[in-house]
Design an enzyme around this catalytic site. Structure first.
Site, PDB file in Angstrom:
ATOM      1  CB  ILE A  46      -0.983   0.024   1.199  1.00 38.67           C
ATOM      2  CG1 ILE A  46      -0.234  -0.004   2.532  1.00 38.67           C
ATOM      3  CG2 ILE A  46      -1.971  -1.113   1.107  1.00 38.67           C
ATOM      4  CD1 ILE A  46      -1.155   0.160   3.732  1.00 38.67           C
ATOM      5  CD  GLU A  47       4.521   2.528   3.298  1.00 37.30           C
ATOM      6  OE1 GLU A  47       5.524   3.247   3.108  1.00 37.30           O
ATOM      7  OE2 GLU A  47       4.340   1.886   4.351  1.00 37.30           O
ATOM      8  CG  MET A  48       7.258   3.295  -2.606  1.00 37.31           C
ATOM      9  SD  MET A  48       9.041   3.520  -2.501  1.00 37.31           S
ATOM     10  CE  MET A  48       9.146   5.284  -2.225  1.00 37.31           C
TER      11      MET A  48
END
Length: 310
Positions: free
Chosen positions: A116-118
């Site tokens: 859910i980030e990179m």
């Protein structure tokens, strides 16, 4: 492996008699690796769809975070924790709110792989960097023939180690300039010590050097109870609501506050902390004096031009 990878940032530490220690005013580092790390930190190539960089959530010139409750990653996905500042993060004893990373090098891999980030991985990142003219050339100029994850982490770590904020008003005061704090801030400093705030917020980072249970003496507000903290890492019941004590450095620039970004103002944060951690109800004057002091903890980060060379 290149010779540069074995070299580390060197800080000129200063020590004073008291619970809070000043940020070093000078450091020496490998500036070429710092510049490469800065470019990587700002590059969206580290993310799956080339839309998110480290700087998306950690804006160095604006407090080192992103100023929102929780950050947005690839595909507009949102996390559950407030992005901590990257400024002075090198002085934290562990990284992340729950301390799951031992240092900056270990922390760097987390967001890259977080879905859910990179939402990327080292193979994808390395392929893109090798195909990029700037990064392939710059790594080669540093003696790197084949880019590896260690080279990437090393560069980012060198850059993050340079992101320190010396010469704040509190540091100047501690180092002997008794005019650095105004009268209200000096009252706030005495209250910070006498009330017991300094029990958790001390050392070089005014925090960041051990874990503490949120709600040590009184029940925490309902808005802060959704995240079980370090218990999610250890699986131990005694770690419920335990978090790394956050640094108060540059705190006026990093709203909203707490691990979930649910508290909007310093006045609210100070009042909650006094009640839940110290078991004390503060007067309006106490809150005002403490918030005035917190403003003295801020300073701009060093720039590349400020760095000494190894």
């Amino acid at each position: 492996m290149t010779q540069e990878l074995a070299r580390h940032t060197e800080y000129e530490f200063e020590y004073v008699d008291g619970p809070i220690q000043p940020i070093p005013r000078r450091l020496k580092t490998n500036i070429a690796w710092v510049n490469l790390g800065k470019a990587l930190f700002n590059s969206p190539l580290l993310s799956k769809d080339n839309t998110v960089s480290c700087a998306s959530c950690h804006m160095v010139d604006f407090g080192g975070d992103d100023g929102v409750k929780v950050s947005t990653g690839v595909d507009s996905k949102q996390g559950t924790r407030n992005a901590p500042t990257v400024l002075n993060a090198v002085f934290n004893f562990r990284q992340f709110w729950d301390g799951r990373a031992a240092d900056l090098a270990e922390q760097a891999a987390g967001p890259i792989h977080n879905p859910i980030e990179m939402a990327s991985n080292w193979r994808q990142v390395i392929t893109k960097l090798q195909q990029d003219r700037y990064f392939s050339r710059t790594f080669a100029e540093l003696g790197v023939k084949s880019i590896t994850e260690q080279h990437i982490v090393t560069a980012i770590t060198f850059f993050e180690e340079s992101l320190i904020t010396p010469n704040s008003a509190i540091d100047r005061y501690l180092l002997g300039d008794r005019t650095a704090l105004n009268a209200q801030q000096q009252r706030g400093y005495q209250k910070f010590i006498n009330l017991g705030c300094v029990t958790c917020h001390q050392g070089r980072n005014i925090g960041g050097n051990f874990y503490q249970k949120l709600g040590r003496l009184e029940q925490i507000p309902a808005s802060l109870r959704h995240d079980k903290g370090r218990a999610l890492v250890t699986g131990e019941a005694q770690d419920k609501y335990v978090f790394k004590v956050p640094s108060l450095r540059n705190i006026t620039d990093t709203a909203p506050y707490f691990h979930d970004g649910s508290i909007n103002t310093l006045e609210q944060a100070v009042t909650i902390m006094a009640a839940t951690q110290l078991g004390k109800t503060l007067s309006d004057q106490d809150v005002d004096d403490l918030v005035a002091l917190l403003a003295a903890f801020s300073a701009p980060p060093l720039t590349v031009n400020d760095l000494g060379s190894l």
